[in-house]
Every structure is written in structure tokens, then in C-alpha cells.
Design an enzyme around this catalytic site. Structure first.
Site, mmCIF file in Angstrom:
data_model
loop_
_atom_site.group_PDB
_atom_site.id
_atom_site.type_symbol
_atom_site.label_atom_id
_atom_site.label_comp_id
_atom_site.label_asym_id
_atom_site.label_seq_id
_atom_site.Cartn_x
_atom_site.Cartn_y
_atom_site.Cartn_z
ATOM 1 N N ILE A 1 31.071 9.265 -55.717
ATOM 2 C CA ILE A 1 30.704 9.855 -54.433
ATOM 3 C C ILE A 1 29.648 9.028 -53.698
ATOM 4 O O ILE A 1 29.024 9.509 -52.755
ATOM 5 C CB ILE A 1 30.201 11.299 -54.606
ATOM 6 C CG1 ILE A 1 28.966 11.352 -55.520
ATOM 7 C CG2 ILE A 1 31.308 12.200 -55.150
ATOM 8 C CD1 ILE A 1 28.291 12.714 -55.571
ATOM 9 N N LYS A 2 29.468 7.778 -54.100
ATOM 10 C CA LYS A 2 28.451 6.955 -53.451
ATOM 11 C C LYS A 2 28.974 6.368 -52.143
ATOM 12 O O LYS A 2 30.171 6.388 -51.848
ATOM 13 C CB LYS A 2 28.006 5.840 -54.396
ATOM 14 C CG LYS A 2 27.274 6.355 -55.629
ATOM 15 C CD LYS A 2 26.068 7.200 -55.269
ATOM 16 C CE LYS A 2 25.178 7.539 -56.466
ATOM 17 N NZ LYS A 2 25.816 8.433 -57.425
#
Length: 378
Positions: free
Chosen positions: A188-189
Site C-alpha cells: 500500500i505504499k
């Protein structure tokens, strides 16, 4: 899974696997070589070019990056690393994995980041490294204490897991400040490899040390070893290579990162504007003009009740983060941190990722307003 089901998680099962990502993965699969290969090294060069630095060393995760960076900096038993309590537990676990102890540092409530003054106040004779956490993507300027840290031989190991693509006030990219900077490329970066991380070393010698560390103390990758009858293990090391499959995803992601960054900034501004004037709500500032935001965090009254109301309404709010100095595993290193403790029960993370729409943002704010009113009514 709905769009707002969990903070920072995308609306469908394969949000990043667009045409370029699928094609890149297919090429690696067709090659039959899935470990550390030339694909990994291409990704490293492209990230280095993007940041404007000489070298980048890719590893298997952001946590691996922090651990390897601390070891490369000479951090070990009997030493302390200054680290904010307001971070993911991986930051603290990396310190412990290096054999050192965490010394928790307080934060500026407006930014959730530590400051030069707080760092200076927390220094001890055992401090060997400082790990500033770039919360939400915001760059941290430790220039006022840089000379002091240099004189005392204290390394700066930046936890920039949230901050790929961000810049400081002088326009320099995070990672281009001469520190050991560690990025996460997790699911989710801002930039994802599916799973992965990277370290920006301070010198060519440190880069070589990190490359050997990530490959179990060997200089040769698996592909190189397969083409040889011998190989040497020259140092202690860890199994931290970035696979070609993960590197291929990262390379494809990097090709459209400017679009990702623009969308994230626009969505954060939409949140900021929609939340303006909402009683009792304050937005944690990420310096959006210079940052690529990773989170949208607010402080609210009666947080746990608001959290529960919003979850019941299908909006996946979360908390970044429960303070680490209050965690059972780290209790022996607890010390008073007034700002962190004051904010601990008020923080609320709103859903935030580049696959949201403006309508999603406004729906979230509407549900938050309703939750606040419900909490007030009780």
C-alpha cells in the site's frame, strides 16, 4: 471489497496489475529466473536516477532496509537508537534485530514527526543512530543538529517508508540528503513492488557492504552463483534480496509514478478542504506541496466511538499508530512522551489511496460528520 473497506487498501483485488505490470511479470516468469537478477539491478538504477543519487540497494522489505542499514552503520549491542514512538512497530523491531535498544522520542503534534530539539534532548552517551520517521510522507529537516550528530559519530537512518517521491523545503528529494535513507515498497505504499524496500547508501563502500548483507554475506547473486562452480561467503548476512518478480512490478510502477503522485496530492487536498470547519477535527499536516502523501490522518474527539460508528457505516478507518512505548513488547524502554500520549487516543486514519475518487472522499467526510454528531448526542 468496497472502496472504503480498509484504510490504504485498494478497491479491488489487483489494483496495480495494469497492462505494464502484467507484461513485466510475464517477462520474468517466461525467463525462469525469479530471484535477484538483472531485473532487480535495473530497478535499482531507475530508482537511483529518479532520486538523483549515485546508488540504491534494493531489498525484500522496508523492515529489511531498516535492519540492514542499522547494521551497515555499525549499530549493535549496548547501543541506543533514537526512534519516535509514533511509528509502525517495524521501526522498533529493526532496532532490536540489530542488537541495539530503542530510545523513544516525542513528536510535534502538528506533523507527527520528531524535531531537532526533541532529538537533541533525547541523546545519551549510548546513542549511535537516530531514526527519524517521515510520518505520512513529510520530509524532516535535522540540519540544526547535523553538526552535533556528526561530531558524535551518530548516523541518521531515515525511515522514509511513507515518503517515496517527497521533497524537502529546498526541493531535494527524500533520499538525496546524504543519510542512510530507507524506503518501503510494500503493498500500500506510494510506489509498490508488491513487497520490497530499498536503501540509499552514503558511499560506494557502504553500498557494497549492503549488497553483501542482503545476500547472506555473499557477493554473487543466485543467478551468478548458478553460473559458477564456487562462491564465497565473506561476511555475516541476511536473506533480504528483492526478487525479479517484485522488481518488475516496481519498474512498471515507477514509469507512471508522476501520475500516482499527482492523484495522491489532489485527493489529500480534497480531504483537507472538505474537513475544514468540521468541529473538533484537525488534519495532520504532511506539507502536501512538497510531499507525496501516504496517509490522511485527523485528530477527533471520542476517537474510539467515532471509529466504531464509521466502521459500522462501512468506512474502513484505522489508527496510525498505537504508540510503541506503550506496547507490551517494548515496555522496558518506556519513557514519558507527553505529545505522543496526548494524541494516542485521538488519531484517526481516513481511507487514502490513489484509487479513491472525490466522491469517495466526500462520502467519508459525510460519515465522519454523522459519527461526530452521534458521539456528541450520547
Amino acid at each position: 471489497m468496497t472502496t472504503l473497506s480498509r484504510p490504504g487498501v485498494e478497491r479491488n483485488a489487483t489494483p496495480y496489475l495494469y497492462g505494464t505490470e502484467l507484461g513485466a511479470i510475464a517477462e520474468v516468469l517466461a525467463s525462469g529466473q525469479y530471484g535477484h537478477t538483472a531485473v532487480t539491478e535495473t530497478f535499482e538504477r531507475q530508482v537511483a536516477d529518479f532520486l538523483g543519487v549515485r546508488e540504491v540497494v534494493a531489498v525484500s522489505s522496508g523492515t529489511a532496509a531498516l535492519h540492514a542499514a542499522l547494521v551497515a552503520a555499525g549499530v549493535g549491542p549496548g547501543q541506543e537508537v533514537l526512534v519516535p514512538s509514533m511509528t509502525f512497530c517495524a521501526s522498533v523491531q529493526a532496532v532490536l534485530s540489530a542488537g541495539a535498544e530503542p530510545r523513544f522520542v516525542d513528536i510535534d503534534p502538528a506533523t507527527m514527526c520528531t524535531t531537532p530539539d526533541l532529538v537533541q534532548e533525547a541523546l545519551t552517551d549510548r546513542t549511535t543512530a537516530v531514526m527519524p520517521v517521515l510520518f505520512g510522507g513529510r520530509a524532516i529537516d535535522l540540519a540544526p543538529v547535523a553538526d552535533l550528530l556528526d561530531r558524535r559519530g551518530i548516523a541518521v537512518v531515515e525511515d522514509a517508508a511513507h515518503a517515496f517521491g517527497s521533497h524537502d523545503r529546498d526541493g531535494r528529494p527524500v533520499g538525496a540528503h546524504g543519510h542512510l535513507t530507507c524506503f518501503s515498497f510494500g503493498p500500500i505504499k506510494n510506489l509498490t513492488c508488491g513487497q520490497g524496500g530499498a536503501i540509499v547508501p552514503r558511499s560506494p563502500e557502504e553500498a557494497e557492504r549492503l549488497r553483501i548483507l542482503r545476500l547472506l554475506g555473499m557477493a554473487e547473486s543466485a543467478a551468478d552463483r548458478a553460473a559458477s562452480t564456487t562462491y564465497q561467503v565473506t561476511a555475516t548476512g541476511f536473506r533480504y534480496p528483492l526478487s525479479a518478480l517484485n522488481a518488475a512490478i516496481g519498474t512498471a510502477q515507477l514509469a507512471h509514478f508522476d501520475q500516482t503522485a499527482a492523484v495522491r496530492r489532489a485527493l489529500w487536498r480534497t480531504y483537507r478542504d472538505a474537513l475544514a470547519g468540521l468541529p473538533g477535527v484537525e488534519v495532520v499536516d504532511v506539507d502536501v506541496e512538497r510531499s507525496v502523501p501516504h496517509l490522511c490522518v485527523v485528530t477527533v474527539p471520542d476517537r474510539d466511538r467515532v471509529w466504531a460508528e464509521m466502521r459500522r457505516d462501512g468506512v474502513g478507518v484505522g489508527v496510525h499508530y498505537p504508540p510503541n512505548h506503550l506496547q507490551p513488547a517494548f515496555a522496558r524502554w518506556a519513557r514519558p512522551l507527553p505529545a505522543t500520549e496526548h494524541l494516542a487516543g485521538r488519531l484517526l486514519t481516513l481511507p487514502f489511496h490513489q484509487h479513491l475518487t472525490e466522491d469517495d472522499v466526500h462520502r467519508t467526510v459525510t460519515v465522519l460528520r454523522r459519527a461526530l454528531n452521534t458521539a456528541d448526542a450520547r
